[in-house]
Motif scaffolding. Structure first.
Motif, PDB file in Angstrom:
ATOM      1  N   THR A 134       0.857  -1.182   0.000  1.00 56.86           N
ATOM      2  CA  THR A 134       0.000   0.000   0.000  1.00 56.86           C
ATOM      3  C   THR A 134       0.895   1.235   0.000  1.00 56.86           C
ATOM      4  O   THR A 134       2.114   1.148   0.180  1.00 56.86           O
ATOM      5  N   TYR A 135       0.296   2.396  -0.165  1.00 55.08           N
ATOM      6  CA  TYR A 135       1.082   3.635  -0.168  1.00 55.08           C
ATOM      7  C   TYR A 135       1.767   3.838   1.178  1.00 55.08           C
ATOM      8  O   TYR A 135       2.899   4.299   1.240  1.00 55.08           O
ATOM      9  N   ARG A 136       1.078   3.475   2.252  1.00 57.03           N
ATOM     10  CA  ARG A 136       1.641   3.643   3.596  1.00 57.03           C
ATOM     11  C   ARG A 136       2.647   2.557   3.934  1.00 57.03           C
ATOM     12  O   ARG A 136       3.508   2.740   4.781  1.00 57.03           O
ATOM     13  N   ASN A 137       2.535   1.408   3.266  1.00 56.97           N
ATOM     14  CA  ASN A 137       3.455   0.314   3.552  1.00 56.97           C
ATOM     15  C   ASN A 137       3.718  -0.514   2.295  1.00 56.97           C
ATOM     16  O   ASN A 137       3.124  -1.570   2.101  1.00 56.97           O
ATOM     17  N   HIS A 138       4.602   0.018   1.449  1.00 54.51           N
ATOM     18  CA  HIS A 138       4.981  -0.797   0.285  1.00 54.51           C
ATOM     19  C   HIS A 138       6.381  -1.364   0.451  1.00 54.51           C
ATOM     20  O   HIS A 138       6.952  -1.938  -0.482  1.00 54.51           O
ATOM     21  N   ALA A 139       6.930  -1.233   1.644  1.00 52.15           N
ATOM     22  CA  ALA A 139       8.149  -1.931   2.074  1.00 52.15           C
ATOM     23  C   ALA A 139       9.250  -1.899   1.020  1.00 52.15           C
ATOM     24  O   ALA A 139       9.775  -0.845   0.695  1.00 52.15           O
ATOM     25  N   ASP A 140       9.602  -3.070   0.463  1.00 53.67           N
ATOM     26  CA  ASP A 140      10.735  -3.153  -0.461  1.00 53.67           C
ATOM     27  C   ASP A 140      10.373  -2.836  -1.911  1.00 53.67           C
ATOM     28  O   ASP A 140      11.229  -2.887  -2.794  1.00 53.67           O
ATOM     29  N   HIS A 141       9.113  -2.493  -2.175  1.00 56.38           N
ATOM     30  CA  HIS A 141       8.719  -2.118  -3.525  1.00 56.38           C
ATOM     31  C   HIS A 141       9.088  -0.664  -3.822  1.00 56.38           C
ATOM     32  O   HIS A 141       9.239   0.147  -2.905  1.00 56.38           O
ATOM     33  N   ALA A 142       9.201  -0.359  -5.092  1.00 57.94           N
ATOM     34  CA  ALA A 142       9.364   1.030  -5.530  1.00 57.94           C
ATOM     35  C   ALA A 142       8.055   1.502  -6.151  1.00 57.94           C
ATOM     36  O   ALA A 142       7.271   0.691  -6.649  1.00 57.94           O
ATOM     37  N   GLU A 143       7.810   2.804  -6.087  1.00 54.72           N
ATOM     38  CA  GLU A 143       6.683   3.344  -6.836  1.00 54.72           C
ATOM     39  C   GLU A 143       6.976   3.084  -8.310  1.00 54.72           C
ATOM     40  O   GLU A 143       8.065   3.380  -8.799  1.00 54.72           O
ATOM     41  N   ALA A 144       6.017   2.512  -9.005  1.00 53.78           N
ATOM     42  CA  ALA A 144       6.246   2.096 -10.394  1.00 53.78           C
ATOM     43  C   ALA A 144       4.999   2.382 -11.230  1.00 53.78           C
ATOM     44  O   ALA A 144       3.948   2.766 -10.703  1.00 53.78           O
ATOM     45  N   ASN A 145       5.138   2.197 -12.528  1.00 46.94           N
ATOM     46  CA  ASN A 145       4.019   2.442 -13.441  1.00 46.94           C
ATOM     47  C   ASN A 145       3.892   1.335 -14.470  1.00 46.94           C
ATOM     48  O   ASN A 145       4.893   0.845 -14.998  1.00 46.94           O
ATOM     49  N   GLU A 146       2.662   0.962 -14.723  1.00 47.12           N
ATOM     50  CA  GLU A 146       2.346   0.027 -15.800  1.00 47.12           C
ATOM     51  C   GLU A 146       1.963   0.852 -17.018  1.00 47.12           C
ATOM     52  O   GLU A 146       1.037   1.673 -16.947  1.00 47.12           O
ATOM     53  N   ILE A 147       2.668   0.654 -18.114  1.00 43.69           N
ATOM     54  CA  ILE A 147       2.418   1.409 -19.335  1.00 43.69           C
ATOM     55  C   ILE A 147       1.711   0.509 -20.337  1.00 43.69           C
ATOM     56  O   ILE A 147       2.259  -0.513 -20.772  1.00 43.69           O
ATOM     57  N   ILE A 148       0.494   0.868 -20.690  1.00 45.76           N
ATOM     58  CA  ILE A 148      -0.290   0.100 -21.661  1.00 45.76           C
ATOM     59  C   ILE A 148      -0.160   0.804 -23.006  1.00 45.76           C
ATOM     60  O   ILE A 148      -0.544   1.976 -23.139  1.00 45.76           O
ATOM     61  N   TYR A 149       0.397   0.103 -23.993  1.00 50.55           N
ATOM     62  CA  TYR A 149       0.733   0.791 -25.239  1.00 50.55           C
ATOM     63  C   TYR A 149       0.462  -0.072 -26.470  1.00 50.55           C
ATOM     64  O   TYR A 149       0.376  -1.298 -26.395  1.00 50.55           O
ATOM     65  N   ASP A 150       0.346   0.616 -27.597  1.00 51.27           N
ATOM     66  CA  ASP A 150       0.144  -0.034 -28.885  1.00 51.27           C
ATOM     67  C   ASP A 150       1.509  -0.192 -29.561  1.00 51.27           C
ATOM     68  O   ASP A 150       2.118   0.801 -29.985  1.00 51.27           O
ATOM     69  N   PRO A 151       2.010  -1.430 -29.681  1.00 51.01           N
ATOM     70  CA  PRO A 151       3.337  -1.638 -30.269  1.00 51.01           C
ATOM     71  C   PRO A 151       3.420  -1.285 -31.749  1.00 51.01           C
ATOM     72  O   PRO A 151       4.513  -1.161 -32.299  1.00 51.01           O
ATOM     73  N   GLU A 152       2.251  -1.100 -32.375  1.00 47.05           N
ATOM     74  CA  GLU A 152       2.234  -0.682 -33.783  1.00 47.05           C
ATOM     75  C   GLU A 152       2.554   0.806 -33.907  1.00 47.05           C
ATOM     76  O   GLU A 152       2.934   1.290 -34.978  1.00 47.05           O
ATOM     77  N   THR A 153       2.377   1.535 -32.802  1.00 52.71           N
ATOM     78  CA  THR A 153       2.604   2.985 -32.811  1.00 52.71           C
ATOM     79  C   THR A 153       3.882   3.377 -32.080  1.00 52.71           C
ATOM     80  O   THR A 153       4.616   4.262 -32.513  1.00 52.71           O
ATOM     81  N   VAL A 154       4.143   2.718 -30.959  1.00 56.31           N
ATOM     82  CA  VAL A 154       5.338   3.041 -30.183  1.00 56.31           C
ATOM     83  C   VAL A 154       6.018   1.737 -29.757  1.00 56.31           C
ATOM     84  O   VAL A 154       5.363   0.801 -29.313  1.00 56.31           O
ATOM     85  N   SER A 155       7.322   1.685 -29.914  1.00 55.85           N
ATOM     86  CA  SER A 155       8.071   0.465 -29.590  1.00 55.85           C
ATOM     87  C   SER A 155       8.534   0.469 -28.139  1.00 55.85           C
ATOM     88  O   SER A 155       8.601   1.524 -27.490  1.00 55.85           O
ATOM     89  N   PHE A 156       8.884  -0.705 -27.649  1.00 53.87           N
ATOM     90  CA  PHE A 156       9.455  -0.807 -26.302  1.00 53.87           C
ATOM     91  C   PHE A 156      10.754  -0.006 -26.235  1.00 53.87           C
ATOM     92  O   PHE A 156      11.039   0.642 -25.234  1.00 53.87           O
ATOM     93  N   LYS A 157      11.523  -0.021 -27.317  1.00 56.77           N
ATOM     94  CA  LYS A 157      12.773   0.745 -27.354  1.00 56.77           C
ATOM     95  C   LYS A 157      12.518   2.233 -27.137  1.00 56.77           C
ATOM     96  O   LYS A 157      13.243   2.904 -26.391  1.00 56.77           O
ATOM     97  N   THR A 158      11.473   2.750 -27.764  1.00 56.11           N
ATOM     98  CA  THR A 158      11.141   4.163 -27.584  1.00 56.11           C
ATOM     99  C   THR A 158      10.711   4.444 -26.148  1.00 56.11           C
ATOM    100  O   THR A 158      11.064   5.478 -25.574  1.00 56.11           O
ATOM    101  N   LEU A 159       9.963   3.503 -25.549  1.00 59.66           N
ATOM    102  CA  LEU A 159       9.554   3.677 -24.160  1.00 59.66           C
ATOM    103  C   LEU A 159      10.765   3.729 -23.235  1.00 59.66           C
ATOM    104  O   LEU A 159      10.778   4.467 -22.249  1.00 59.66           O
ATOM    105  N   VAL A 160      11.784   2.949 -23.559  1.00 61.42           N
ATOM    106  CA  VAL A 160      13.027   2.975 -22.780  1.00 61.42           C
ATOM    107  C   VAL A 160      13.742   4.316 -22.984  1.00 61.42           C
ATOM    108  O   VAL A 160      14.272   4.906 -22.035  1.00 61.42           O
ATOM    109  N   ASP A 161      13.736   4.816 -24.210  1.00 62.43           N
ATOM    110  CA  ASP A 161      14.322   6.132 -24.482  1.00 62.43           C
ATOM    111  C   ASP A 161      13.601   7.218 -23.686  1.00 62.43           C
ATOM    112  O   ASP A 161      14.238   8.120 -23.117  1.00 62.43           O
ATOM    113  N   VAL A 162      12.264   7.124 -23.644  1.00 66.08           N
ATOM    114  CA  VAL A 162      11.463   8.074 -22.862  1.00 66.08           C
ATOM    115  C   VAL A 162      11.848   7.989 -21.393  1.00 66.08           C
ATOM    116  O   VAL A 162      11.996   9.015 -20.711  1.00 66.08           O
ATOM    117  N   TYR A 163      12.016   6.786 -20.909  1.00 66.78           N
ATOM    118  CA  TYR A 163      12.372   6.553 -19.504  1.00 66.78           C
ATOM    119  C   TYR A 163      13.624   7.334 -19.116  1.00 66.78           C
ATOM    120  O   TYR A 163      13.626   8.096 -18.143  1.00 66.78           O
TER     121      TYR A 163
END
Length: 212
Positions: free
Chosen positions: A79-108
């Protein structure tokens, strides 16, 4: 006598090495690959405050949605108050026909302080550490190639590279936070400036409808 000594040394060496080799194999963690749904794929990144990262990725062409949550640790039901050893992270839902994983890494990497350890900007601590998650060997190679390129440019890359295991969705009030609270102090002082800095580096990937 020399023959006996040699045999004993070989036996000792093999005995010592065996547990180490077994231990190394036990530590290997295989990534979990998330299946595409309706043609959309999912990628996972941790890069400081998930409010900032969500806003950045949702402005990228081909990204349908970015969801805030927790990943990178072993704690169940974080949870937000107790996420212990986790990091705040994001799930990115994307269309691979429009944007590649490589581009997402570049954005990162274009949207963060590449060298900051355990944090981004004013957000400090392991909860805000940078992690790039991979789900297969192809993604791992893309990440490693990018880090090699950045290293060759002189950067000391702080981000961890980890096999993806599980993503835990954060509480509802964290979702679309920047969009729903554009005048909030943190959003004005941190999120928007961070987005603008990223947008100036990769203007070609920004959706035409996005303005700040």
């Amino acid at each position: 006598m020399k023959l006996i000594s040699t045999i004993i040394l070989i036996f000792i060496a093999s005995t010592c090495n065996t547990p180490v080799e077994k231990k190394a194999k036990q530590k290997e963690i295989l990534p979990v690959e998330v299946n595409a749904q309706d043609g959309l794929e999912r990628a996972y990144f941790a890069s400081g405050c998930f409010w900032c990262v969500e806003e950045i990725y949702e402005s990228v062409q081909g990204v349908q949605e970015a969801i805030s949550g927790y990943s990178g640790g072993n704690t169940e039901n974080p949870t937000y108050r107790n996420h212990a050893d986790h990091a705040e992270a994001n799930e990115i839902i994307y269309d691979p026909e429009t944007v590649s994983f490589k581009t997402l890494v570049d954005v990162y990497f274009a949207s963060q302080n590449i060298e900051q350890v355990n944090g981004q900007g004013p957000d400090i601590g392991e909860s805000y550490r940078s992690i790039v998650f991979y789900q297969n060997n192809e993604q791992k190679k893309i990440i490693e190639d990018k880090i090699t390129a950045l290293t060759n440019e002189g950067y000391k890359v702080a981000a961890e590279v980890k096999a993806f295991q599980k993503f835990w969705i954060a509480e509802e009030y964290h979702q679309d936070y920047a969009k729903l609270h554009p005048n909030q102090g943190y959003i004005q002082g941190v999120s928007i400036p961070r987005w603008r800095k990223f947008a100036s580096k990769m203007p070609e990937v920004i959706k035409s409808s996005v303005r700040h």
